[in-house]
Design a protein around this motif. Structure first.
Motif, PDB file in Angstrom:
ATOM      1  N   ILE A 171      -0.289 -13.101 -51.776  1.00 47.31           N
ATOM      2  CA  ILE A 171      -1.233 -12.397 -51.037  1.00 47.31           C
ATOM      3  C   ILE A 171      -2.279 -13.549 -50.928  1.00 47.31           C
ATOM      4  N   GLY A 172      -2.326 -14.281 -52.089  1.00 46.93           N
ATOM      5  CA  GLY A 172      -3.446 -15.298 -52.011  1.00 46.93           C
ATOM      6  C   GLY A 172      -3.473 -16.227 -50.720  1.00 46.93           C
ATOM      7  N   MET A 173      -2.258 -16.883 -50.539  1.00 47.01           N
ATOM      8  CA  MET A 173      -1.839 -17.601 -49.183  1.00 47.01           C
ATOM      9  C   MET A 173      -2.274 -16.711 -47.905  1.00 47.01           C
ATOM     10  N   GLN A 174      -1.889 -15.687 -47.932  1.00 47.43           N
ATOM     11  CA  GLN A 174      -2.671 -14.828 -46.507  1.00 47.43           C
ATOM     12  C   GLN A 174      -3.901 -14.879 -46.481  1.00 47.43           C
ATOM     13  N   ARG A 175      -4.580 -14.671 -47.588  1.00 49.18           N
ATOM     14  CA  ARG A 175      -6.072 -14.696 -47.852  1.00 49.18           C
ATOM     15  C   ARG A 175      -6.615 -15.957 -47.189  1.00 49.18           C
ATOM     16  N   LEU A 176      -5.800 -17.122 -47.842  1.00 43.64           N
ATOM     17  CA  LEU A 176      -6.275 -18.493 -47.429  1.00 43.64           C
ATOM     18  C   LEU A 176      -6.314 -18.910 -45.790  1.00 43.64           C
ATOM     19  N   LEU A 177      -5.180 -18.056 -45.454  1.00 39.69           N
ATOM     20  CA  LEU A 177      -4.884 -18.513 -43.665  1.00 39.69           C
ATOM     21  C   LEU A 177      -5.697 -17.553 -42.997  1.00 39.69           C
ATOM     22  N   ASP A 178      -5.959 -16.351 -43.418  1.00 39.98           N
ATOM     23  CA  ASP A 178      -6.501 -15.424 -42.475  1.00 39.98           C
ATOM     24  C   ASP A 178      -7.400 -14.595 -43.455  1.00 39.98           C
ATOM     25  N   PRO A 179      -8.544 -14.855 -43.744  1.00 44.49           N
ATOM     26  CA  PRO A 179      -9.582 -14.035 -44.731  1.00 44.49           C
ATOM     27  C   PRO A 179      -9.850 -12.646 -44.255  1.00 44.49           C
ATOM     28  N   GLY A 180      -9.772 -12.323 -42.957  1.00 41.46           N
ATOM     29  CA  GLY A 180      -9.935 -10.887 -42.663  1.00 41.46           C
ATOM     30  C   GLY A 180      -8.676 -10.024 -42.439  1.00 41.46           C
ATOM     31  N   ALA A 181      -7.689 -10.451 -43.059  1.00 43.87           N
ATOM     32  CA  ALA A 181      -6.304  -9.837 -42.670  1.00 43.87           C
ATOM     33  C   ALA A 181      -5.995  -8.407 -43.592  1.00 43.87           C
ATOM     34  N   PHE A 182      -6.952  -8.492 -44.599  1.00 44.61           N
ATOM     35  CA  PHE A 182      -6.755  -7.282 -45.460  1.00 44.61           C
ATOM     36  C   PHE A 182      -8.278  -7.150 -46.358  1.00 44.61           C
ATOM     37  N   ASP A 183      -8.233  -5.961 -46.852  1.00 43.47           N
ATOM     38  CA  ASP A 183      -9.421  -5.738 -47.714  1.00 43.47           C
ATOM     39  C   ASP A 183      -8.989  -5.720 -49.165  1.00 43.47           C
ATOM     40  N   PRO A 184      -9.382  -6.998 -49.998  1.00 41.63           N
ATOM     41  CA  PRO A 184      -8.779  -7.159 -51.376  1.00 41.63           C
ATOM     42  C   PRO A 184      -8.943  -6.057 -52.152  1.00 41.63           C
ATOM     43  N   HIS A 185     -10.190  -5.373 -52.321  1.00 37.23           N
ATOM     44  CA  HIS A 185     -10.542  -4.324 -53.381  1.00 37.23           C
ATOM     45  C   HIS A 185      -9.297  -3.147 -53.032  1.00 37.23           C
ATOM     46  N   ARG A 186      -9.554  -2.773 -51.670  1.00 33.77           N
ATOM     47  CA  ARG A 186      -8.198  -1.698 -51.364  1.00 33.77           C
ATOM     48  C   ARG A 186      -6.859  -1.992 -51.720  1.00 33.77           C
ATOM     49  N   LEU A 187      -6.503  -3.312 -51.408  1.00 36.66           N
ATOM     50  CA  LEU A 187      -5.065  -3.789 -51.537  1.00 36.66           C
ATOM     51  C   LEU A 187      -4.812  -4.007 -53.010  1.00 36.66           C
ATOM     52  N   GLY A 188      -5.744  -4.372 -53.493  1.00 36.13           N
ATOM     53  CA  GLY A 188      -5.562  -4.547 -55.348  1.00 36.13           C
ATOM     54  C   GLY A 188      -5.304  -3.424 -55.749  1.00 36.13           C
ATOM     55  N   ARG A 189      -6.004  -2.230 -55.411  1.00 40.45           N
ATOM     56  CA  ARG A 189      -5.518  -0.936 -55.987  1.00 40.45           C
ATOM     57  C   ARG A 189      -4.198  -0.593 -55.677  1.00 40.45           C
ATOM     58  N   ALA A 190      -3.763  -0.642 -54.419  1.00 44.59           N
ATOM     59  CA  ALA A 190      -2.796  -0.253 -53.861  1.00 44.59           C
ATOM     60  C   ALA A 190      -1.546  -0.937 -54.584  1.00 44.59           C
ATOM     61  N   VAL A 191      -1.425  -2.263 -54.720  1.00 40.71           N
ATOM     62  CA  VAL A 191      -0.594  -3.023 -55.246  1.00 40.71           C
ATOM     63  C   VAL A 191      -0.493  -2.589 -57.032  1.00 40.71           C
ATOM     64  N   ALA A 192      -1.339  -2.586 -57.455  1.00 40.48           N
ATOM     65  CA  ALA A 192      -1.513  -2.060 -59.043  1.00 40.48           C
ATOM     66  C   ALA A 192      -0.688  -0.791 -59.038  1.00 40.48           C
ATOM     67  N   GLN A 193      -0.997   0.076 -58.206  1.00 39.31           N
ATOM     68  CA  GLN A 193      -0.558   1.530 -58.380  1.00 39.31           C
ATOM     69  C   GLN A 193       1.063   1.247 -57.941  1.00 39.31           C
ATOM     70  N   GLN A 194       1.318   0.427 -57.089  1.00 34.80           N
ATOM     71  CA  GLN A 194       2.946   0.440 -56.692  1.00 34.80           C
ATOM     72  C   GLN A 194       3.556   0.087 -57.809  1.00 34.80           C
ATOM     73  N   TRP A 195       2.841  -1.212 -58.665  1.00 34.41           N
ATOM     74  CA  TRP A 195       3.966  -1.394 -59.819  1.00 34.41           C
ATOM     75  C   TRP A 195       3.794  -0.378 -61.063  1.00 34.41           C
ATOM     76  N   ARG A 196       2.590   0.430 -61.054  1.00 32.97           N
ATOM     77  CA  ARG A 196       2.491   1.297 -62.167  1.00 32.97           C
ATOM     78  C   ARG A 196       3.794   2.316 -62.000  1.00 32.97           C
ATOM     79  N   ARG A 197       3.741   2.665 -60.575  1.00 32.62           N
ATOM     80  CA  ARG A 197       4.948   3.749 -60.179  1.00 32.62           C
ATOM     81  C   ARG A 197       6.136   3.024 -60.347  1.00 32.62           C
ATOM     82  N   ALA A 198       6.490   1.886 -60.155  1.00 33.17           N
ATOM     83  CA  ALA A 198       7.828   1.383 -60.112  1.00 33.17           C
ATOM     84  C   ALA A 198       8.284   1.019 -61.680  1.00 33.17           C
TER      85      ALA A 198
END
Length: 201
Positions: A171-198
């Motif tokens: 995710i960090g490398m994607q941010r480095l290459l394309d800063p506008g590719a995603f919203d870090p705050h929204r993605l952070g919550r989503a990834v954390a929730q995915q791992w919590r469910r898993a």
């Protein structure tokens, strides 16, 4: 020399060192690792090359210090939490959120990490050690979650640690290459929730 004067000298040394690391990070991001020299770092920070040499000794030592400093306390607050599922998900969410701050030291870490993955320099050793320390923290969280019953008992802490670290670095490398590719705050919550469910038992 008074105690107050000694503290002041230490503060000056710390300020100088921080300015040199910041300058090195800027040069790594702008020009790449190979273009970084002690003279350029000194010039960027407003100091002489001699000051850089006095503080770090060599370019390798400077880059090693930058690699360590740029990840120390990268996610504020998690160090005060007890190991377990809550700390693990807070770390994941916080890590992705911090990527959104676009700190030059964080970007420099990713540039150096990518460089270390493709070379056999001493830098590779430093980053292997940094990644192993990160995986160890993740394993501790998973093991603690298994012990307190919040994480599935059949979960392998080592596998989870490798998967999470790989995801966060990717995710960090994607941010480095394309800063506008995603919203870090929204993605952070989503990834954390995915791992919590898993992982949740």
């Amino acid at each position: 020399m008074t105690r107050h004067e000694r503290r002041t000298q230490e503060q000056r040394r710390n300020t100088t060192r921080a300015a040199l690391l910041e300058a090195a990070a800027e040069l790594v991001v702008e020009l790449g690792m190979r273009a970084v020299t002690l003279a350029r770092v000194g010039e960027r920070a407003g100091y002489s090359r001699g000051i850089v040499t006095h503080n770090f000794g060599s370019k390798q030592a400077l880059l090693d210090a930058l690699a360590k400093a740029s990840q120390s306390g990268f996610v504020p607050g998690v160090g005060d939490m007890p190991p377990g599922l809550e700390r693990l998900t807070a770390l994941i969410e916080g890590y992705v959120n911090e990527l959104g701050r676009d700190k030059v030291t964080g970007r420099a870490f990713l540039v150096l990490w990518a460089e270390a993955a493709t070379t056999t320099s001493e830098l590779s050793k430093v980053f292997r050690e940094r990644d192993e320390a990160f995986r160890a923290d993740l394993r501790d969280d998973v093991a603690a979650g298994i012990a307190d019953g919040t994480i599935h008992a059949d979960t392998d802490p080592s596998d989870v640690a490798v998967a999470i670290l790989g995801q966060l670095r990717g995710i960090g490398m994607q941010r480095l290459l394309d800063p506008g590719a995603f919203d870090p705050h929204r993605l952070g919550r989503a990834v954390a929730q995915q791992w919590r469910r898993a992982l949740s038992a």
